[in-house]
Motif scaffolding. Structure first.
Motif, PDB file in Angstrom:
ATOM      1  N   TYR A  98       0.839  -1.210   0.000  1.00 34.64           N
ATOM      2  CA  TYR A  98       0.000   0.000   0.000  1.00 34.64           C
ATOM      3  C   TYR A  98       0.869   1.254   0.000  1.00 34.64           C
ATOM      4  N   ARG A  99       1.898   1.285   0.831  1.00 37.57           N
ATOM      5  CA  ARG A  99       2.786   2.449   0.839  1.00 37.57           C
ATOM      6  C   ARG A  99       3.489   2.610  -0.505  1.00 37.57           C
ATOM      7  N   GLN A 100       3.842   1.488  -1.111  1.00 40.12           N
ATOM      8  CA  GLN A 100       4.494   1.529  -2.419  1.00 40.12           C
ATOM      9  C   GLN A 100       3.560   2.106  -3.468  1.00 40.12           C
ATOM     10  N   SER A 101       2.297   1.708  -3.444  1.00 48.10           N
ATOM     11  CA  SER A 101       1.326   2.240  -4.397  1.00 48.10           C
ATOM     12  C   SER A 101       1.048   3.710  -4.142  1.00 48.10           C
ATOM     13  N   ALA A 102       0.950   4.096  -2.876  1.00 48.42           N
ATOM     14  CA  ALA A 102       0.675   5.497  -2.544  1.00 48.42           C
ATOM     15  C   ALA A 102       1.810   6.406  -3.002  1.00 48.42           C
ATOM     16  N   GLY A 103       3.030   5.888  -3.060  1.00 43.24           N
ATOM     17  CA  GLY A 103       4.156   6.699  -3.492  1.00 43.24           C
ATOM     18  C   GLY A 103       4.076   7.137  -4.939  1.00 43.24           C
ATOM     19  N   THR A 104       3.301   6.403  -5.769  1.00 39.83           N
ATOM     20  CA  THR A 104       3.181   6.777  -7.186  1.00 39.83           C
ATOM     21  C   THR A 104       2.371   8.052  -7.376  1.00 39.83           C
ATOM     22  N   LEU A 105       1.658   8.502  -6.350  1.00 42.20           N
ATOM     23  CA  LEU A 105       0.865   9.725  -6.478  1.00 42.20           C
ATOM     24  C   LEU A 105       1.715  10.984  -6.341  1.00 42.20           C
ATOM     25  N   PHE A 106       2.955  10.839  -5.927  1.00 43.81           N
ATOM     26  CA  PHE A 106       3.800  11.993  -5.648  1.00 43.81           C
ATOM     27  C   PHE A 106       4.961  12.067  -6.641  1.00 43.81           C
ATOM     28  N   PRO A 107       5.567  13.254  -6.774  1.00 48.66           N
ATOM     29  CA  PRO A 107       6.722  13.376  -7.665  1.00 48.66           C
ATOM     30  C   PRO A 107       7.903  12.558  -7.145  1.00 48.66           C
ATOM     31  N   SER A 108       8.789  12.214  -8.072  1.00 45.74           N
ATOM     32  CA  SER A 108      10.024  11.536  -7.697  1.00 45.74           C
ATOM     33  C   SER A 108      11.202  12.421  -8.084  1.00 45.74           C
ATOM     34  N   ALA A 109      12.253  12.389  -7.315  1.00 46.19           N
ATOM     35  CA  ALA A 109      13.425  13.223  -7.573  1.00 46.19           C
ATOM     36  C   ALA A 109      14.682  12.416  -7.307  1.00 46.19           C
ATOM     37  N   ASP A 110      15.698  12.661  -8.134  1.00 49.78           N
ATOM     38  CA  ASP A 110      16.986  11.992  -7.994  1.00 49.78           C
ATOM     39  C   ASP A 110      18.100  13.014  -8.147  1.00 49.78           C
ATOM     40  N   GLY A 111      19.122  12.845  -7.374  1.00 52.19           N
ATOM     41  CA  GLY A 111      20.302  13.692  -7.499  1.00 52.19           C
ATOM     42  C   GLY A 111      21.466  12.892  -8.044  1.00 52.19           C
ATOM     43  N   SER A 112      22.380  13.543  -8.743  1.00 54.13           N
ATOM     44  CA  SER A 112      23.528  12.856  -9.304  1.00 54.13           C
ATOM     45  C   SER A 112      24.752  13.770  -9.238  1.00 54.13           C
ATOM     46  N   ALA A 113      25.921  13.166  -9.214  1.00 53.08           N
ATOM     47  CA  ALA A 113      27.175  13.908  -9.207  1.00 53.08           C
ATOM     48  C   ALA A 113      28.258  13.029  -9.811  1.00 53.08           C
ATOM     49  N   SER A 114      29.190  13.664 -10.489  1.00 53.53           N
ATOM     50  CA  SER A 114      30.276  12.905 -11.098  1.00 53.53           C
ATOM     51  C   SER A 114      31.532  13.754 -11.112  1.00 53.53           C
ATOM     52  N   ALA A 115      32.673  13.078 -11.085  1.00 49.66           N
ATOM     53  CA  ALA A 115      33.983  13.716 -11.220  1.00 49.66           C
ATOM     54  C   ALA A 115      34.838  12.821 -12.097  1.00 49.66           C
ATOM     55  N   THR A 116      35.347  13.352 -13.213  1.00 48.07           N
ATOM     56  CA  THR A 116      36.112  12.539 -14.161  1.00 48.07           C
ATOM     57  C   THR A 116      37.450  13.203 -14.467  1.00 48.07           C
ATOM     58  N   ARG A 117      38.428  12.386 -14.744  1.00 46.86           N
ATOM     59  CA  ARG A 117      39.744  12.825 -15.217  1.00 46.86           C
ATOM     60  C   ARG A 117      39.822  12.478 -16.690  1.00 46.86           C
ATOM     61  N   ASN A 118      40.050  13.485 -17.568  1.00 40.19           N
ATOM     62  CA  ASN A 118      39.965  13.289 -19.013  1.00 40.19           C
ATOM     63  C   ASN A 118      41.299  13.627 -19.686  1.00 40.19           C
ATOM     64  N   LYS A 119      41.546  13.003 -20.799  1.00 42.55           N
ATOM     65  CA  LYS A 119      42.712  13.302 -21.617  1.00 42.55           C
ATOM     66  C   LYS A 119      42.283  13.328 -23.072  1.00 42.55           C
ATOM     67  N   THR A 120      42.626  14.423 -23.780  1.00 43.72           N
ATOM     68  CA  THR A 120      42.279  14.543 -25.190  1.00 43.72           C
ATOM     69  C   THR A 120      43.418  14.003 -26.039  1.00 43.72           C
ATOM     70  N   ALA A 121      43.068  13.528 -27.215  1.00 41.69           N
ATOM     71  CA  ALA A 121      44.086  12.995 -28.131  1.00 41.69           C
ATOM     72  C   ALA A 121      44.833  14.130 -28.811  1.00 41.69           C
ATOM     73  N   ALA A 122      46.094  13.926 -29.171  1.00 40.88           N
ATOM     74  CA  ALA A 122      46.883  14.925 -29.895  1.00 40.88           C
ATOM     75  C   ALA A 122      46.315  15.102 -31.299  1.00 40.88           C
ATOM     76  N   THR A 123      46.411  16.338 -31.867  1.00 39.93           N
ATOM     77  CA  THR A 123      45.930  16.597 -33.228  1.00 39.93           C
ATOM     78  C   THR A 123      46.836  15.919 -34.228  1.00 39.93           C
ATOM     79  N   THR A 124      46.324  15.638 -35.416  1.00 39.28           N
ATOM     80  CA  THR A 124      47.099  14.938 -36.459  1.00 39.28           C
ATOM     81  C   THR A 124      48.214  15.790 -37.019  1.00 39.28           C
ATOM     82  N   SER A 125      48.084  17.149 -36.970  1.00 44.15           N
ATOM     83  CA  SER A 125      49.118  18.039 -37.496  1.00 44.15           C
ATOM     84  C   SER A 125      50.296  18.174 -36.551  1.00 44.15           C
ATOM     85  N   GLY A 126      50.106  17.778 -35.300  1.00 37.69           N
ATOM     86  CA  GLY A 126      51.159  17.902 -34.308  1.00 37.69           C
ATOM     87  C   GLY A 126      51.295  19.286 -33.747  1.00 37.69           C
TER      88      GLY A 126
END
Length: 497
Positions: A98-126
């Motif tokens: 019943y509580r699970q069904s009642a929860g569908t009447l209300f909005p849902s919200a989710d939070g997210s966060a990320s941290a990444t270390r990136n490296k770009t490729a060298a250009t073809t012309s150098g």
């Protein structure tokens, strides 16, 4: 601006909020549940219509058997029976659903966060080499289904009826449990009393055999007479093992009903006690009370209501659905830049889903729900008829057994007088052995049948109270789980065996 011009604009200003309110609140489709009105007899068959009916006295009806040991066993069974524990777990499941069904009447919200270390490729012309950088992102997503046609509300409604049905199922389990405990206890006491009777009768018959042996030595009886007397005593003694087996089975069932191993109550109830005798007669109220007092009838009615609501669930799937979705996020190359206006992006808007073609699957789902609703309505009607039949049968059985018991008591008294007279005459040499043996055999049979009748009266009394819906009216804690988990939070995984 004239008054005429202000009128339409004012009306428009009122209509827009009203339309928005309707849009947000939505509507429901499918049939609304109405408690069915079933025709039941005005009186029970054994009661005249002009005779007023007394309300049924169902609260702790077993107390009228006046047996403290039985009262204690019922308390222990309610606390320890495994079927009751299962029914309580089903209530917890229904509450969570019943509580699970009642929860569908209300909005849902989710939070997210990320941290990444990136490296770009060298250009073809150098001309440029590879670059390494960090990227940080945080966001917030929300969605809300407007439930325009009541799919979620029908789901909540069905879950609420399902919770009601599970609670009635617990009451029905308790009703059956108490009746079974009382019936097996009465049977056990009945077997104890019948075993004692068989042993007393066999001992009396042994005395007759010894008397016959003495008379044979004196020449007033024959060896055949001695053999006949000994044979009858042995025949009566042969009933004891069968009665002992019946007693053991009743004791084992009693122990299991209280949540114990089969032989747990053998020592406790070893001392014989009399067969419980109920206080009679029993007020039975009116047939319509069955709709309110029988938990199995109330459970069937709640299940019918539950499956009526499920029709609305299936019907709502055939209509468009609208969801409001939105998200806001911030992305930056430096952690300190998160949240700055230049790094924030967002989106918001409705999503509309319209079923266009499904080859009749959604309509078929509605038809399935309607057929299931019909089945549960029929089950409800059947439960009412079965309840009425149970009461009528138990009432007839109890009243007729009481009449039979009176005749059996008179018969046993007469056979007792005859047996004593035949023994006296036999000792005086004025009666033959066959008359004595026949009188003793008849007396034993009459007394044993009388004891069985007393057991039947108590059993019929129990059956009538069960049929009327009498059961446990105390509190039951269904919120406490059977297993309490410990250390269930995040932790390092460990191997299990």
């Amino acid at each position: 601006m004239t008054g005429f011009e202000r009128g339409p604009r004012t009306a428009k200003g009122l209509l827009l909020p009203a339309f928005a309110a309707v849009l947000l609140s939505g509507c429901v489709v499918g049939p609304d549940y109405r408690t069915p009105l079933l025709a039941v007899p005005a009186t029970w068959s054994d009661r005249k219509a002009t005779k007023p009916a007394r309300p049924a006295e169902l609260s702790k009806w077993w107390l009228k058997l006046r047996d403290p040991e039985l009262n204690a066993l019922i308390e222990e069974a309610v606390a320890g029976n495994l079927d009751v524990a299962t029914a309580k777990a089903k209530i917890r499941e229904a509450r969570a659903s019943y509580r699970q069904s009642a929860g569908t009447l209300f909005p849902s919200a989710d939070g997210s966060a990320s941290a990444t270390r990136n490296k770009t490729a060298a250009t073809t012309s150098g001309a440029a080499g590879s670059e390494t950088y960090d990227q940080y992102q945080a966001g917030f997503d929300a969605s809300w289904e407007l439930d325009l046609f009541g799919a979620n509300r029908r789901s909540v409604e069905a879950a609420r009826y399902g919770l009601d049905a599970s609670e009635e199922s617990l009451r029905s389990t308790l009703l059956t449990l108490i009746g079974d405990v009382a019936s097996n206890y009465v049977q056990a006491r009945g077997y104890q009393t019948r075993i004692a009777l068989a042993r007393r009768s066999a001992a009396s018959q042994r005395q007759t055999a010894e008397l016959t042996r003495t008379m044979a030595l004196a020449g007033t009886a024959t060896a055949a007479d001695v053999a006949k007397a000994m044979g009858q005593a042995s025949s009566t003694e042969a009933d004891v093992p069968t009665l002992e087996a019946g007693y053991a089975e009743a004791m084992h069932r009693l122990s299991v009903l209280t949540g114990r191993p089969p032989a747990a109550l053998v020592i406790r109830l070893k001392r014989p006690a009399s067969i419980p005798t109920p206080r009679l007669p029993i007020p039975t109220g009116i047939p319509a009370d069955i709709l309110l007092t029988r938990p199995d009838v109330r459970m069937a009615e709640r299940q019918y209501a539950q499956y009526t609501a499920k029709i609305g669930q299936a019907e709502a799937a055939r209509y468009p659905s609208i969801s409001l979705t939105g998200d806001i996020s911030t992305t930056a190359l430096k952690l300190g830049d998160l949240g700055r206006n230049s790094t924030i992006g967002w989106s918001f808007g409705p999503t509309v889903s319209v079923p266009l073609f499904n080859a009749g699957q959604l309509q078929a789902a509605v038809d399935v729900a309607k057929a299931q609703r019909d089945q549960y309505f029929i089950a409800y009607k059947a439960a009412v008829l079965t309840a009425l039949e149970d009461v009528e049968n138990a009432t007839v059985s109890l009243s007729q057994e009481r009449i039979r018991n009176g005749k059996l008591a008179s018969s046993a008294k007469s056979y007792g007088d005859a047996a004593r007279l035949e023994r006296t005459l036999y000792k005086a040499g004025e009666a033959n052995l066959l008359d004595v043996l026949d009188a003793e055999r008849s007396l034993y049979s009459a007394e044993d049948t009388l004891l069985q009748s007393r057991v039947s009266i108590a059993t019929d009394y129990i059956a009538l109270n069960k049929a009327l819906g009498g059961g446990w009216d105390g509190t039951i804690d269904s919120a406490r789980p059977e297993i309490v988990d410990v250390s269930a939070g995040p932790r390092l995984a460990s191997s299990t065996r």
